[in-house]
Write an enzyme that holds these catalytic residues in place. Structure first.
Site, PDB file in Angstrom:
ATOM      1  N   SER A   1      31.518  77.767 -22.875  1.00  0.00           N
ATOM      2  CA  SER A   1      31.504  77.586 -21.417  1.00  0.00           C
ATOM      3  C   SER A   1      31.209  76.148 -20.985  1.00  0.00           C
ATOM      4  CB  SER A   1      30.512  78.555 -20.776  1.00  0.00           C
ATOM      5  OG  SER A   1      30.989  79.867 -20.926  1.00  0.00           O
TER       6      SER A   1
ATOM      7  N   ASP B   1      34.704  88.949 -15.554  1.00  0.00           N
ATOM      8  CA  ASP B   1      35.334  89.253 -16.851  1.00  0.00           C
ATOM      9  C   ASP B   1      36.637  90.041 -16.682  1.00  0.00           C
ATOM     10  OD1 ASP B   1      33.420  87.987 -18.434  1.00  0.00           O
ATOM     11  OD2 ASP B   1      32.139  89.761 -18.491  1.00  0.00           O
TER      12      ASP B   1
ATOM     13  N   LYS C   1      23.710  90.485 -19.365  1.00  0.00           N
ATOM     14  CA  LYS C   1      24.554  90.807 -18.205  1.00  0.00           C
ATOM     15  C   LYS C   1      24.057  92.024 -17.420  1.00  0.00           C
ATOM     16  CE  LYS C   1      28.794  88.953 -20.209  1.00  0.00           C
ATOM     17  NZ  LYS C   1      30.220  89.185 -20.447  1.00  0.00           N
TER      18      LYS C   1
END
Ligand code: ATR
Length: 274
Positions: free
Chosen positions: A18, A104, A67
């Site tokens: 990332s 996502d 998450k």
């Protein structure tokens, strides 16, 4: 110019692509973005998030294994994040409330439909796995109006529970890996089996002469699942690098209001990944 600070939080985090992806986005768009990777202690996610924003951080990506914790932590969930049961993008709104989004599934669908030009409308889709990764992609996938989605998982009860959660206009059913016995248009591998070098024990007939496979994992070589599919005649096998870049682009757009071009970034990453 002062830079706005962003980061990805996870554990482990050193492998994360990332920071590279977002720095390429920042250069391309001219946005004053500085993006780092932060390894959080397993029991210290909430504290790390609070500290990051208190110090003026503008936005976070969240990865494994936080998450679901992020989903519980936020004040405001986007509709997409609500269905996903997980949050991978955090920011504060003008009232200081912590907001959560999940990019996502949007990233997967965009990679499939825009980059790979696959028409999901009317497609028969087999999804492998019933964990957080699969839950995160279900709502955006179903919005593309496939004819049917079958979720196959090692633990059948989890596949059935997920199917019950998402079944609606589009039929969604849950089963075990060996149950489906006819060819699908698209098979998406959302299990983490390949991390242990395992392959879901599928019936080979799920791969027909037109079956496309998509592995949410990626790497320099064909993933074990895509290798299996190719060995059984799949004409097209795709890995998850495009999903990774597209979910990042969605997050960048959510924070900055500018959507970067993803194709040059995918090419740069492919050079580095192999
Ligand atoms: P993630 O966030 O990556 O989805 P997860 O919620 O732990 O992580 O889910 C992992 C998924 O991969 C599950 O569907 C899991 O199957 P179970 O529900 O039966 O645990 C699947 N999985 C993990 N290891 C596997 C293996 N060796 N073979 C097949 N499936 C596996």
């Amino acid at each position: 110019m002062t830079q706005d600070l962003y980061a990805v939080m996870g554990n482990p985090i050193s492998h994360s692509k990332s920071p590279l992806i977002h720095s390429l986005f920042a250069t391309q768009t001219g946005e004053p973005v500085e993006y780092t990777a932060i390894q959080c202690p397993m029991d210290g996610f909430q504290g790390a998030v609070n500290t990051f924003f208190e110090r003026g951080g503008k936005g976070l990506n969240v990865t494994v294994p936080f998450k679901e914790q992020a989903w519980k932590l936020v004040d405001v969930l986007s509709p997409g994040a609500e269905a996903a049961g997980a949050v991978n993008t955090l920011f504060r709104d003008s009232d200081g409330r912590l907001c959560g989004e999940n990019t996502d599934g949007l990233g997967l669908v965009r990679d499939l439909t825009v980059n790979q030009r696959i028409d999901l409308k009317g497609a028969r889709i087999l999804v492998l796995g019933a964990g957080g990764a699969v839950r995160g992609i279900m709502a955006p996938l179903l919005r593309e109006r496939p004819a049917e989605v079958v979720i196959a998982n090692r633990t059948v009860a989890k596949a059935e529970a997920l199917a019950d959660l998402f079944a609606g206009d589009v039929p969604v059913t849950g089963c075990g890996f060996t149950d489906p016995k006819d060819a699908f248009d698209l098979i998406i591998n959302g299990t983490s089996a390949s991390l242990q070098g395992d392959l879901p024990p599928l019936d080979r007939r799920v791969v027909g002469p037109k079956t496309i496979t998509y592995d949410m994992m990626y790497g320099p070589d064909l993933t074990p699942f895509n290798q299996w599919a190719r060995d059984h005649g799949a004409p097209r096998v795709i890995d998850g690098l495009g999903m990774l870049v597209e979910q990042a682009a969605e997050a960048f757009a959510c924070w900055r209001g500018v959507r970067p071009e993803t194709s040059p970034v995918m090419a740069a990453l492919r050079d580095r990944v192999g």
